[in-house]
Structures are given as C-alpha cells and as structure tokens.
Scaffold this motif. Structure first.
Motif: not given
Length: 537
Positions: A200-205, A224-228, A231-233
């Motif tokens: 939330v604070t720093k971003g996916w990268k 991690l898998s869920y957030l991935e 991001e993919k979507v």
C-alpha cells in the motif's frame, strides 16, 4: 433477537423510569439518531445528508451525564444488528465518543472501532468525522489512542481478507490506506500484514524486490500470490486472461480497470460471483451498454441467479428491493442522465419470481398489525425517487406485512368508511393492487383505522397508515385516537403515518414515543417500522 429481550431495553432507560411510559427520553432520541440520522419523529426516505452535532443533541446530553459507555453500546447494536438505515450516524457517534473528555468513554469508543467499522469505507468515514469534529481546534486528531485503534484495525484482520479489502476500496472521503497507515505509524503484527502495508505504501515493485529471495511463510505466499493476480489484471489487456483470473480468484469489479468493464467476456466472468444487490443496481446500465442481450449467456446467468432460492436467501434480499429494481428496469431509463434501454422480458420474469420468493427473507416481528391504505385520494402518483406508483407501493407494503406477519389486518378507508380487505396468501401484486383501488375515493381522515379498531374491540400493536394525500387530515388528533385505543385495549399501541408522496412534513410535532411519520418510502422505512414495533427507537 427476540422481541421480549428488546422490549424492556428502551423502556428501562426512559427518563420516567417506568415501563410503558410514552415520554420521549434522551435514550429514545439517541436510538432514532442511530437508526436514521435524526432525533425527530420524521423519517425521510432516501435522505443521505451528513450528520453533525446539530442533529445529535440527545447524544451530547447523554455524554454530559456520564453515559458515554451506553452510547457506544447502542452504536454497536445499531451498526451490527442491521437496525440502522445507514452506517453514518453510528460512525459519527463513535467519533464523538472517541474524543470525549471522559477516559472511560474514549476507551469504549476505540475498543468498538473494529466491530463497528466492518470495511475500509466505514473506517475512512470514522476518521473523516473525527477530523470534522476537530475543525477550528488547534489540536490534531492523531493522538496515541487513534493511532493504536487504526493499527489494530489493520493488524487484527485476516491477511487475505485485508489484501482483498485494500485493493477493492482504496480511498473514500479524501482518505486512503496509505494515509492511515502512515499517520497511525502502524507496526505490522505479522509478516503478512507487513507485506500488505509495504504494498500500500511503497507499491508492487518494492514488494517484488523485498520478497524475491526472502524465505516466506505459507500465509505470506498466499497474500503475495493474491496481490500478484491483482497487479496482473491491472496491466492486462487480454480479455481471456482477465476473465480467467476473475473466476479463479473471485476478483470484484472495483479491482478492475474501466476498460475491462467494456468487455462482455469480463462481465460474463463477473456475473457468476458479483452480489445480487449489485446486479439489481446495474441491470439498466448493462442492458444499455449491450452487455445483456436477449437470450445471451450473460442474460441467462442473471436469470439463473435471480431464480436460485438459496442465492436469494444467502444474499438476504428484501422483496421491496427487488420491486424497486424491477420497476426501474421496466421503466427503461435512468433517473439522471440519458441512459436508456429496452427491458429484457426474461429478466423481468426472473425478477418477478424473485420478488415472491424473497418474502421468506423477511423476519417476522411477531406483533399484531393493522395496515390501512387511504383510498380517499387517487393512488396514481409516483413515490418520489422511484419508478413505482403509490398504488403498487401500497399493495407491496401491504403484501409484505400480510404474508410475513401472521396477525395482520388490512383495511382500505375513505369518506368516513373503513373496509376490511381479505388478501389471500396466493394473490399476486397486480391482484392486491386492484383490490385496493376498487373502492370509491373521497376525503381523507387518517385516524379512521384507529377508531375502527377501538370500536370493534381489536387489540393492535402497530398501525401503519399509507396515504397518497400530501396534506393529512384528521377529525380527531392522531395522538388522542391512539391513546383511546391503548386505554380501551390495554395494548402499547404505536402508529406510523406513511405519506407516500410526502417530502418532509409530519402528522404533528408530538411528544409521544409511539408515533412516527415516514415521508416517501424506501427499504429503510421497513427498518424504521420494525425498530419501532420492537421498542428499539
């Protein structure tokens, strides 16, 4: 909750301290405020104005009396028990209690935060109310107690549910998760919450870089898998890929891009899991955008879901919600803007089936009702803010009580006459509507049903008067008529006056706790009637 359990809760705290007292206590005013945002005896349908200290005099009085803990308990009851028409008043009450001078009250308010703020939108509202209450004061809102309460809100959630929540509802009312996590100085209690906080604070990268070579627990791997996937979507233009991810991970439309929502294939995937409440709201728009076409797979999916008894029960949809949506869809255009559509016959048929089936979702109150419809004025007007005629609205309201409350008497009245209506359980909405409008019209006296019950030796717990007349007339005072019935029957009778086309006036400014006015009509009106019947307001 059993009626007997609740019946004493409000009486016991009346200022007179006596069971059966009809004086309006501060506790009653507080409960009205928590229910519909006003301490007065008028509920106005569809009113969404923000609450403020100006409309919360009783709340402030109770706080001054040192009864803050009681206020917090009531706010919790209304927020959790489905009693409130909307969440704003309970969140406002909690915000006010959280900055009261008494330590015990502040502690109770912050302790209740997690239970009252069930989703991020509620949390953002609570923080905004605190900010508004501090306007003009030199001190800020982010003291130690609020920082801890907000940190606990994040830390005490199930990590996977939290990941879904922060990606579904990112910001409201000028606040974002990034703001709250930063200002509360949240120290994540688990590695999974630390991961979500970093995202939330720093971003996916940054998350990818930090967790690439790190040893991860099973819980962290899941998040991690869920957030991935999320991001993919966000970065995919492939309809097939997006649709597959929606179905596999049960993603919601708030997690998608606007471009995705123009794809029929994406909607096809969403429709399998999207809530029935959401479907009812967007049927017109989807038909207008050609996402729903006659005999298409998408249309069939919607029809199947609307005609699935267990889905209706699980969603706990009220029949009046379905009727409002159905009449609006039938109308073929939105209330604002230029959106138009041609209603699909199979969807209308499915909605009709859902309307009758959803009567089983209405929990009976277990009281003796009289539902009286004023046929002294034409019932051809439209209920404000809806596509429903007052005749259909009156028939639907009547049906809902007649079918779900075993002790309900339906009356039609006009020109000094009261006519009992016999409605059988298998009558359809058009049949009930025809039954109500067949009587001759004339002048209106809204106390007739109460007088009729008294003269005929009936004992009634709740009178519901439905009228289309913008100016209510009485040969006798409604309060006096109600008092006579109470005395004659030995019953704690109450009266709700529903002005179906009214936009904000009451029967009279009464100091009798058992009398309320409803202006217009919406789903919230059923909650107000239920709460009054059970002595909760």
């Amino acid at each position: 909750m059993e009626p007997s359990e609740n019946a004493t809760s409000n009486h016991a705290l009346n200022s007179t301290g006596t069971e059966g007292s009809w004086e309006i206590s501060d506790k009653t005013r507080l409960c009205r405020f928590l229910c519909y945002g006003s301490e007065g005896d008028i509920y106005t349908a569809r009113e969404q104005g923000r609450v403020s200290t100006e409309s919360a005099g009783a709340l402030l009085s109770l706080l001054q009396e040192g009864r803050g803990a009681e206020v917090v308990e009531e706010a919790k009851r209304f927020a959790q028990g489905g009693r409130a028409v909307r969440p704003g008043p309970a969140l406002f009450a909690l915000a006010l209690c959280s900055q009261h001078s008494e330590l015990k009250t502040r502690q109770a308010a912050f302790k209740a935060l997690r239970e009252v703020c069930r989703d991020p939108a509620h949390l953002f509202s609570f923080v905004q109310y605190k900010k508004e209450l501090k306007e003009g004061m030199k001190c800020g809102i982010w003291g130690r107690a609020l920082r801890k309460a907000v940190s606990d809100w994040y830390n005490e959630q199930d990590p996977l549910s939290l990941a879904a929540a922060v990606t579904r509802c990112k910001q409201r009312e000028g606040w974002s998760h990034q703001d709250l996590l930063r200002l509360s100085h949240t120290k994540p209690a688990t590695e999974a919450v630390a991961l979500i906080s970093k995202y939330v604070t720093k971003g996916w990268k940054e998350v990818q870089a930090a967790y690439a070579d790190k040893e991860k627990s099973e819980e962290v791997v899941k998040v991690l898998s869920y957030l991935e996937v999320v991001e993919k979507v966000k970065h995919s233009c492939d309809e097939v890929e997006v649709s597959g991810l929606i179905e596999e991970h049960k993603l919601e439309r708030e997690q998608l891009l606007t471009d995705h929502l123009r794809s029929k294939q994406v909607w096809s995937a969403l429709l399998k899991e999207i809530s029935l409440h959401s479907i009812l709201k967007i049927l017109g728009k989807m038909t207008s955008n050609k996402l729903l076409e006659p005999r298409s797979a998408e249309t069939q999916t919607i029809c199947e879901r609307l005609q699935n008894e267990s889905s209706l029960k699980k969603a706990n949809i009220h029949p009046f919600s379905i009727l409002l949506a159905s009449e609006n869809y039938k109308r073929g255009q939105g209330f604002q803007g230029k959106t138009k559509w041609e209603a699909d016959g199979s969807i209308l048929k499915a909605m009709d089936w859902a309307f009758y089936t959803s009567f089983q979702n209405v929990e009976p109150v277990g009281k003796r009702f009289v539902v009286a419809v004023d046929v002294g004025t034409s019932l051809t007007s439209i209920v404000p803010g809806t596509a429903i005629s007052t005749a259909v609205a009156a028939a639907a309201i009547t049906m809902i009580f007649a079918r779900t409350e075993s002790n309900t008497q339906v009356l039609a009245f006009s020109e000094g006459a009261v006519v009992p209506c016999s409605l059988s359980a298998d009558m359809s909405l058009p049949e009930v509507t025809a039954e109500l409008v067949k009587f001759p019209s004339g002048s209106t006296d809204c106390t007739l049903p109460v007088t009729w019950a008294t003269e005929n030796g009936k004992s009634v717990d709740m009178f519901i008067i439905l009228t289309n007349n913008p100016l209510w007339t009485f040969t006798a005072s409604p309060v006096e008529s109600l008092k006579k019935h109470r005395h004659a029957s030995g019953t704690d009778s109450k009266l709700v006056m529903c002005g179906l086309t009214s936009i904000g006036h009451a029967v009279a400014d009464t100091e009798d706790r058992g009398l309320l006015s409803i202006c217009g009509f919406d789903l919230g009106a059923f909650s107000v009637i239920r709460n009054l019947a059970l002595d909760l307001i």
